[in-house]
Design an enzyme around this catalytic site. Structure first.
Site, PDB file in Angstrom:
ATOM      1  CG  HIS A  55      29.181   7.454  -3.155  1.00 15.23           C
ATOM      2  ND1 HIS A  55      28.721   7.942  -1.787  1.00 15.23           N
ATOM      3  CD2 HIS A  55      30.474   8.212  -3.379  1.00 15.23           C
ATOM      4  CE1 HIS A  55      29.426   8.990  -1.501  1.00 15.23           C
ATOM      5  NE2 HIS A  55      30.473   9.138  -2.262  1.00 15.23           N
ATOM      6  CB  SER A  78      26.976   2.596   0.435  1.00 18.96           C
ATOM      7  OG  SER A  78      26.647   3.787  -0.759  1.00 18.96           O
ATOM      8  CB  SER A  83      25.665   7.602  -1.754  1.00 15.34           C
ATOM      9  OG  SER A  83      26.102   6.779  -1.014  1.00 15.34           O
ATOM     10  CG  ASP A 134      34.481   7.727  -2.120  1.00 12.26           C
ATOM     11  OD1 ASP A 134      34.724   8.901  -1.479  1.00 12.26           O
ATOM     12  OD2 ASP A 134      33.493   7.819  -2.969  1.00 12.26           O
ATOM     13  CD  GLU A 189      36.954   7.715  -6.344  1.00 12.72           C
ATOM     14  OE1 GLU A 189      37.630   6.780  -6.583  1.00 12.72           O
ATOM     15  OE2 GLU A 189      35.970   8.289  -7.129  1.00 12.72           O
ATOM     16  CG  ASN A 214      41.006  13.563  -4.677  1.00  8.53           C
ATOM     17  OD1 ASN A 214      40.071  13.584  -5.098  1.00  8.53           O
ATOM     18  ND2 ASN A 214      41.954  14.480  -4.196  1.00  8.53           N
ATOM     19  CE  LYS A 219      37.851  11.109  -7.356  1.00  7.71           C
ATOM     20  NZ  LYS A 219      37.423  12.336  -6.463  1.00  7.71           N
ATOM     21  CG  ASP A 223      35.132  12.280  -9.479  1.00 11.52           C
ATOM     22  OD1 ASP A 223      34.535  12.899  -8.610  1.00 11.52           O
ATOM     23  OD2 ASP A 223      35.158  10.984  -9.110  1.00 11.52           O
ATOM     24  CG  ASN A 224      37.487  15.829  -7.271  1.00 11.65           C
ATOM     25  OD1 ASN A 224      37.392  14.743  -7.752  1.00 11.65           O
ATOM     26  ND2 ASN A 224      38.183  16.073  -6.010  1.00 11.65           N
ATOM     27  CB  CYS A 228      30.890  18.703  -8.767  1.00 10.80           C
ATOM     28  SG  CYS A 228      31.341  17.658  -7.512  1.00 10.80           S
ATOM     29  CG  HIS A 334      33.531  12.207   1.912  1.00 10.06           C
ATOM     30  ND1 HIS A 334      33.275  11.677   0.824  1.00 10.06           N
ATOM     31  CD2 HIS A 334      33.581  11.407   2.983  1.00 10.06           C
ATOM     32  CE1 HIS A 334      32.955  10.005   1.169  1.00 10.06           C
ATOM     33  NE2 HIS A 334      33.193  10.074   2.431  1.00 10.06           N
ATOM     34  CG  HIS A 387      30.306  12.809 -10.272  1.00  7.19           C
ATOM     35  ND1 HIS A 387      29.579  13.678  -9.621  1.00  7.19           N
ATOM     36  CD2 HIS A 387      31.735  12.806  -9.866  1.00  7.19           C
ATOM     37  CE1 HIS A 387      30.564  14.425  -8.820  1.00  7.19           C
ATOM     38  NE2 HIS A 387      31.854  13.906  -8.994  1.00  7.19           N
ATOM     39  CB  SER A 395      37.121   8.262 -10.577  1.00 13.02           C
ATOM     40  OG  SER A 395      36.579   9.689 -11.177  1.00 13.02           O
ATOM     41  CD  GLN A 399      39.720   3.769  -6.229  1.00 14.23           C
ATOM     42  OE1 GLN A 399      40.563   2.894  -5.723  1.00 14.23           O
ATOM     43  NE2 GLN A 399      39.432   4.745  -5.147  1.00 14.23           N
TER      44      GLN A 399
HETATM   45  P1  NAI Z   1      39.823  21.248  -2.535  1.00 11.49           P
HETATM   46  O1  NAI Z   1      40.836  20.978  -1.493  1.00 11.49           O
HETATM   47  O2  NAI Z   1      40.307  21.249  -3.908  1.00 11.49           O
HETATM   48  O3  NAI Z   1      38.965  22.602  -2.405  1.00 11.49           O
HETATM   49  C1  NAI Z   1      38.429  23.044  -1.154  1.00 11.49           C
HETATM   50  C2  NAI Z   1      38.519  24.376  -1.059  1.00 11.49           C
HETATM   51  O4  NAI Z   1      37.662  24.853   0.062  1.00 11.49           O
HETATM   52  C3  NAI Z   1      39.811  24.940  -1.001  1.00 11.49           C
HETATM   53  O5  NAI Z   1      40.401  25.659  -2.025  1.00 11.49           O
HETATM   54  C4  NAI Z   1      39.935  25.643   0.432  1.00 11.49           C
HETATM   55  O6  NAI Z   1      40.893  26.676   0.427  1.00 11.49           O
HETATM   56  C5  NAI Z   1      38.550  25.877   0.637  1.00 11.49           C
HETATM   57  N1  NAI Z   1      38.107  26.288   2.030  1.00 11.49           N
HETATM   58  C6  NAI Z   1      38.601  25.660   3.060  1.00 11.49           C
HETATM   59  N2  NAI Z   1      37.837  26.310   4.204  1.00 11.49           N
HETATM   60  C7  NAI Z   1      37.184  27.259   3.738  1.00 11.49           C
HETATM   61  C8  NAI Z   1      36.406  28.153   4.215  1.00 11.49           C
HETATM   62  N3  NAI Z   1      35.964  28.019   5.659  1.00 11.49           N
HETATM   63  N4  NAI Z   1      35.387  29.050   3.417  1.00 11.49           N
HETATM   64  C9  NAI Z   1      35.657  28.903   2.126  1.00 11.49           C
HETATM   65  N5  NAI Z   1      36.772  28.090   1.498  1.00 11.49           N
HETATM   66  C10 NAI Z   1      37.229  27.256   2.179  1.00 11.49           C
HETATM   67  O7  NAI Z   1      39.077  19.799  -2.293  1.00 11.49           O
HETATM   68  P2  NAI Z   1      38.076  19.213  -3.219  1.00 11.49           P
HETATM   69  O8  NAI Z   1      38.693  18.135  -4.234  1.00 11.49           O
HETATM   70  O9  NAI Z   1      37.285  20.439  -4.230  1.00 11.49           O
HETATM   71  O10 NAI Z   1      36.912  18.518  -2.816  1.00 11.49           O
HETATM   72  C11 NAI Z   1      35.987  19.281  -1.517  1.00 11.49           C
HETATM   73  C12 NAI Z   1      35.167  18.396  -0.962  1.00 11.49           C
HETATM   74  O11 NAI Z   1      34.316  17.473  -1.859  1.00 11.49           O
HETATM   75  C13 NAI Z   1      35.736  17.262   0.032  1.00 11.49           C
HETATM   76  O12 NAI Z   1      35.322  16.856   0.916  1.00 11.49           O
HETATM   77  C14 NAI Z   1      35.871  15.973  -0.998  1.00 11.49           C
HETATM   78  O13 NAI Z   1      36.237  14.809  -0.404  1.00 11.49           O
HETATM   79  C15 NAI Z   1      34.415  16.309  -1.570  1.00 11.49           C
HETATM   80  N6  NAI Z   1      34.199  15.574  -2.937  1.00 11.49           N
HETATM   81  C16 NAI Z   1      32.791  15.312  -3.173  1.00 11.49           C
HETATM   82  C17 NAI Z   1      32.258  15.037  -4.513  1.00 11.49           C
HETATM   83  C18 NAI Z   1      30.944  14.539  -4.712  1.00 11.49           C
HETATM   84  O14 NAI Z   1      30.735  13.973  -5.758  1.00 11.49           O
HETATM   85  N7  NAI Z   1      30.066  14.959  -3.857  1.00 11.49           N
HETATM   86  C19 NAI Z   1      33.515  14.571  -5.351  1.00 11.49           C
HETATM   87  C20 NAI Z   1      34.754  14.939  -5.319  1.00 11.49           C
HETATM   88  C21 NAI Z   1      35.113  15.516  -3.802  1.00 11.49           C
END
Ligand code: NAI
Length: 466
Positions: A55, A78, A83, A134, A189, A214, A219, A223-224, A228, A334, A387, A395, A399
């Site tokens: 991003h 990006s 983003s 990322d 990332e 990650n 991180k 960050d997560n 968020c 993501h 963020h 984060s 990196q």
């Molecule tokens: P995580 O693996 O810690 O959490 C995801 C959760 O979703 C897990 O607990 C899992 O059991 C649950 N899950 C899976 N399938 C499900 C379903 N069908 N119904 C309900 N729950 C379900 O992953 P994390 O770190 O929380 O990341 C989640 C996503 O967010 C990833 O795609 C990651 O790349 C992205 N992300 C986005 C950010 C942003 O700024 N927008 C920042 C950091 C991560």
């Protein structure tokens, strides 16, 4: 668009505004600035040609300039079509770093930008020797390119994303095999990109070493979660300005991102409901005081729906058809496959209308309207600015240290996926304490001996979960 030299951004005249915000961000990114100072003389990234796919925001600009300060050459794109902060991209282009990014790219443009970031005009093979990724798209493109050169087989065109990769590979003249052979490694990332890396490692198709940034504690547990917690409400507010207090909000997924999102909406006074598939995370949510139930139970009554799972097909068109009038639907995971946008568009008689960029209403034949943010793409970066600097300093310090590890110690990292060594994780946390006025207690030698650690750390075993 401005493309006079080796870059392409929306509007170069935004560079001065971008530079002002970058200057403010530097003060809020003490980890990156301390690393710049520490390694100014040693220049550990001298000789590194880093392709970044992340991003293109103000915070990323501070990361880019840190890599450059450590001796690297950098090309950037990006990792999402919505983003980019155009003023940040302009400032980076004006500073002479080739950057290919603007807010609102088409998918074709997106992959073209990724290809440009991977194209090094003054290198005989034409590619980078490091990737900073990322979500894994730069890594994916190189791997798909190598596969195409080897087998003559293009990626299947069964989704929009891969169809665009396919189109690009058909016309690209890059030597993907040569490029892959020069790459010392990738630092990744996010959760979703890390998934892809472990899959390739398992299948034996991974072509170069990778550091899973990650899962550095500094991180994903910051960050997560705290990132968020800040940027989810920011995105919803900028998009809709709807009052969150008193509303019912459903968060799908209670991982690191889900935990931050739930706290964010609860902080605004919403009644938050969690859906989970993992009993451990479901129990955590319950103990944190949230109702945990299935989407089916609440789809007709809740006001706000946010997906955070990194999984696909979480909110389907048939779910959206049941929602109440002016329910808000968004994703912060993501990729854009958590919400069934294609299915929504196929509902007979449904009408989509743009309220403003990245905010759309969908009117069902019976007159019911739902509001979808960022077309189902990550809304904190699509509707807001992602963020804030301080959390990204953690984060991006991870990196930077991961780039130094892979670039300077190729012998210690044969092809495979690694996490950042714990002493570096602790170092990154340490770099952020002063700015918050934290006074850390120093372990006495006999205490250190009693709990079996060194006075200077690491303080926890690798299996500790924080
Ligand atoms: P995580 O693996 O810690 O959490 C995801 C959760 O979703 C897990 O607990 C899992 O059991 C649950 N899950 C899976 N399938 C499900 C379903 N069908 N119904 C309900 N729950 C379900 O992953 P994390 O770190 O929380 O990341 C989640 C996503 O967010 C990833 O795609 C990651 O790349 C992205 N992300 C986005 C950010 C942003 O700024 N927008 C920042 C950091 C991560």
């Amino acid at each position: 668009h401005t493309q006079s030299q080796d870059f392409k951004v929306a509007d170069l005249s935004l560079a001065e505004f971008g530079r002002k915000e970058i200057t403010l961000a530097e003060h809020e990114m003490p980890g990156l600035m301390a690393i710049r100072k520490e390694y100014a003389e040693a220049q550990p990234l001298k000789g590194a040609r880093i392709t970044g796919s992340l991003h293109m925001t103000v915070q990323t600009a501070v990361l880019i300039e840190t890599l450059v300060a450590l001796g690297a050459q950098v090309r950037w794109a990006s990792c999402n079509i919505y983003s980019t902060q155009d003023h940040a991209a302009a400032a980076i282009a004006a500073a002479g770093v080739p950057v290919f990014a603007w807010k609102g790219e088409t998918l074709e443009e997106y992959w073209w930008c990724t290809e440009q970031a991977l194209t090094w005009p003054d290198n005989p093979i034409g590619g980078p020797n490091m990737i900073l990724d990322d979500g894994g798209d730069a890594t994916l493109l190189v791997h798909k390119g190598v596969e195409y050169q080897k087998t003559g087989e293009l990626p299947s065109a069964d989704n929009e994303e891969l169809a665009a990769v396919r189109t690009l590979l058909e016309t690209s003249s890059l030597d993907w095999t040569g490029i892959a052979a020069q790459i010392r490694g990738v630092t990744e990332e996010t959760t979703t990109g890390v998934h892809r890396l472990y899959e390739m490692q398992r299948d034996g198709t991974l072509l170069f070493p990778a550091i899973n940034v990650n899962d550095a504690v500094t991180k994903s547990k910051f960050d997560n979660k705290y990132g968020c917690r800040h940027s989810l409400v920011d995105g919803i507010n900028r998009a809709t300005d709807t009052l969150i207090g008193g509303k019912t909000a459903v968060i799908c997924g209670y991982g690191d991102v889900g935990k931050g999102c739930a706290e964010s909406l609860r902080g605004q006074g919403a009644r938050v409901i969690i859906t989970e598939i993992d009993p451990i995370c479901a129990l955590q949510a319950a103990m944190d005081g949230y109702q945990v139930t299935t989407l089916d139970e609440v789809v007709e009554t809740a006001d706000v729906f946010i997906t955070t799972t990194g999984n696909k097909d979480i909110i389907m068109a048939s779910d959206m058809a049941k929602m109440k009038h002016q329910a808000i639907v968004g994703n912060i995971g993501h990729f854009d496959n958590e919400i069934d946008m294609a299915g929504l568009a196929k509902i007979p008689g449904i009408v989509k209308d743009e309220i403003k960029p990245q905010v759309h209403t969908w009117t069902f034949p019976d007159g019911k309207v739902i509001i979808v943010l960022s077309e189902g793409r990550l809304l904190n970066l699509g509707n807001a600015t992602g963020h804030p600097s301080f959390v990204m300093s953690n984060s991006f310090a991870d990196q930077t240290l991961a780039q130094i590890e892979l670039f300077t110690k190729p012998d210690e990292y044969p092809t495979g996926v690694y996490v950042l060594p714990k002493h570096l994780d602790e170092k990154v946390a340490r770099l952020h304490l002063d700015a918050l006025g934290v006074k850390l207690t120093t372990l006495r030698p006999e205490q250190a001996e009693y709990i079996g650690v060194q006075v200077e750390g690491p303080y926890k075993p690798d299996h500790y979960r924080y």
